[in-house]
Design an enzyme around this catalytic site. Sequence first.
Site, PDB file in Angstrom:
ATOM      1  N   LYS A 253     -38.384 -61.907  57.940  1.00 32.50           N
ATOM      2  CA  LYS A 253     -39.601 -62.190  58.713  1.00 32.50           C
ATOM      3  C   LYS A 253     -39.321 -62.339  60.206  1.00 32.50           C
ATOM      4  O   LYS A 253     -40.204 -62.102  61.017  1.00 32.50           O
ATOM      5  CB  LYS A 253     -40.381 -63.374  58.150  1.00 32.50           C
ATOM      6  CG  LYS A 253     -39.696 -64.695  58.113  1.00 32.50           C
ATOM      7  CD  LYS A 253     -40.577 -65.695  57.351  1.00 32.50           C
ATOM      8  CE  LYS A 253     -39.804 -66.917  56.904  1.00 32.50           C
ATOM      9  NZ  LYS A 253     -39.156 -67.682  57.968  1.00 32.50           N
TER      10      LYS A 253
ATOM     11  N   ARG B 115     -44.761 -75.304  55.758  1.00 34.45           N
ATOM     12  CA  ARG B 115     -43.836 -75.256  54.630  1.00 34.45           C
ATOM     13  C   ARG B 115     -44.389 -75.992  53.411  1.00 34.45           C
ATOM     14  O   ARG B 115     -43.881 -75.846  52.313  1.00 34.45           O
ATOM     15  CB  ARG B 115     -42.513 -75.932  54.991  1.00 34.45           C
ATOM     16  CG  ARG B 115     -41.679 -75.156  55.963  1.00 34.45           C
ATOM     17  CD  ARG B 115     -40.293 -75.768  56.007  1.00 34.45           C
ATOM     18  NE  ARG B 115     -39.518 -75.263  57.119  1.00 34.45           N
ATOM     19  CZ  ARG B 115     -38.840 -74.125  57.088  1.00 34.45           C
ATOM     20  NH1 ARG B 115     -38.830 -73.404  55.988  1.00 34.45           N
ATOM     21  NH2 ARG B 115     -38.146 -73.735  58.138  1.00 34.45           N
TER      22      ARG B 115
ATOM     23  N   ARG C 272     -23.411 -60.500  55.179  1.00 36.45           N
ATOM     24  CA  ARG C 272     -23.526 -60.607  56.634  1.00 36.45           C
ATOM     25  C   ARG C 272     -22.153 -60.764  57.273  1.00 36.45           C
ATOM     26  O   ARG C 272     -21.373 -61.608  56.853  1.00 36.45           O
ATOM     27  CB  ARG C 272     -24.313 -61.871  56.991  1.00 36.45           C
ATOM     28  CG  ARG C 272     -25.799 -61.681  57.046  1.00 36.45           C
ATOM     29  CD  ARG C 272     -26.408 -62.972  57.547  1.00 36.45           C
ATOM     30  NE  ARG C 272     -27.846 -62.957  57.397  1.00 36.45           N
ATOM     31  CZ  ARG C 272     -28.618 -64.008  57.660  1.00 36.45           C
ATOM     32  NH1 ARG C 272     -28.076 -65.130  58.067  1.00 36.45           N
ATOM     33  NH2 ARG C 272     -29.913 -63.929  57.518  1.00 36.45           N
TER      34      ARG C 272
ATOM     35  N   ARG D 147     -19.443 -65.205  57.790  1.00 35.18           N
ATOM     36  CA  ARG D 147     -19.705 -66.565  58.245  1.00 35.18           C
ATOM     37  C   ARG D 147     -18.933 -67.573  57.404  1.00 35.18           C
ATOM     38  O   ARG D 147     -18.539 -67.279  56.295  1.00 35.18           O
ATOM     39  CB  ARG D 147     -21.186 -66.888  58.062  1.00 35.18           C
ATOM     40  CG  ARG D 147     -22.101 -66.165  58.983  1.00 35.18           C
ATOM     41  CD  ARG D 147     -23.459 -66.683  58.660  1.00 35.18           C
ATOM     42  NE  ARG D 147     -24.481 -66.125  59.525  1.00 35.18           N
ATOM     43  CZ  ARG D 147     -25.572 -66.786  59.856  1.00 35.18           C
ATOM     44  NH1 ARG D 147     -25.760 -68.004  59.398  1.00 35.18           N
ATOM     45  NH2 ARG D 147     -26.484 -66.225  60.610  1.00 35.18           N
TER      46      ARG D 147
ATOM     47  N   ARG E  19     -31.348 -74.164  51.931  1.00 37.60           N
ATOM     48  CA  ARG E  19     -32.649 -73.871  52.538  1.00 37.60           C
ATOM     49  C   ARG E  19     -33.454 -72.910  51.672  1.00 37.60           C
ATOM     50  O   ARG E  19     -34.678 -73.028  51.572  1.00 37.60           O
ATOM     51  CB  ARG E  19     -32.460 -73.308  53.951  1.00 37.60           C
ATOM     52  CG  ARG E  19     -32.090 -74.394  54.967  1.00 37.60           C
ATOM     53  CD  ARG E  19     -31.799 -73.810  56.332  1.00 37.60           C
ATOM     54  NE  ARG E  19     -32.876 -72.936  56.779  1.00 37.60           N
ATOM     55  CZ  ARG E  19     -32.700 -71.904  57.591  1.00 37.60           C
ATOM     56  NH1 ARG E  19     -31.493 -71.612  58.021  1.00 37.60           N
ATOM     57  NH2 ARG E  19     -33.720 -71.158  57.946  1.00 37.60           N
TER      58      ARG E  19
END
Length: 212
Positions: free
Chosen positions: A13, A87, A126, A160, A171
Amino acid sequence: MHLIFLGPPACGKGTQSAILEQKYGYYHLSTGDLMRREVATGSELGKTIKLNIEKGVLAASEIVNELLKKDVENHKQMSILFDGYPRKIDQAKFLDSVLEKNKDTLKRVFYFDIDAEELFQRILSRVTCNACGAVYNLRTNPPKEDGVCDSCGSHELVRRGDDNEEILKNRIQSFFEETAPLREFYQKRGILSVINARAPVEIVTEQIINAL
Ligand SMILES: [Zn+2]
């Protein structure tokens, strides 16, 4: 005419927000950005937010609501794209009250549909360039030459840290627990569009534009 982007971390998003901002002149209101800005001021509120971010927990509604209300007031002449807010149901109701005060309404809510497993895969693939900070995704957006940074030619493309991955997983988990009921909330109101967020970037944009 305001929009909401509803979706878990790493659903894409952010990318779509940037496209709508550049092409269609939306004001991109990211509560994540608002909180990071507050942290940067070093205020008491900022310190509390920083602690929450480090723990990977969601900020208290009162904090986010306060920041949001101020920012909506500052941009009420523009079409706002809400990213990362609301949220929870209580935040959705708060947003209604803020908009009503300006005699404003929501035009559409986009739900970025993607499952947790796909998100974890995205996060795991990633990599970041150690030399210049460029970010790649080995699945969806790999560098042109294997293991070499497009922007600076460095060979140091690294994943990472594990800590970061844990926070992101938390999250994602809390998104599905706390935010998913909002989908029903907006569906009942008849302004929800479900977007297939597994599709390539251009196709996701197309789905959004067609539903506007
Ligand atoms: Zn680089």
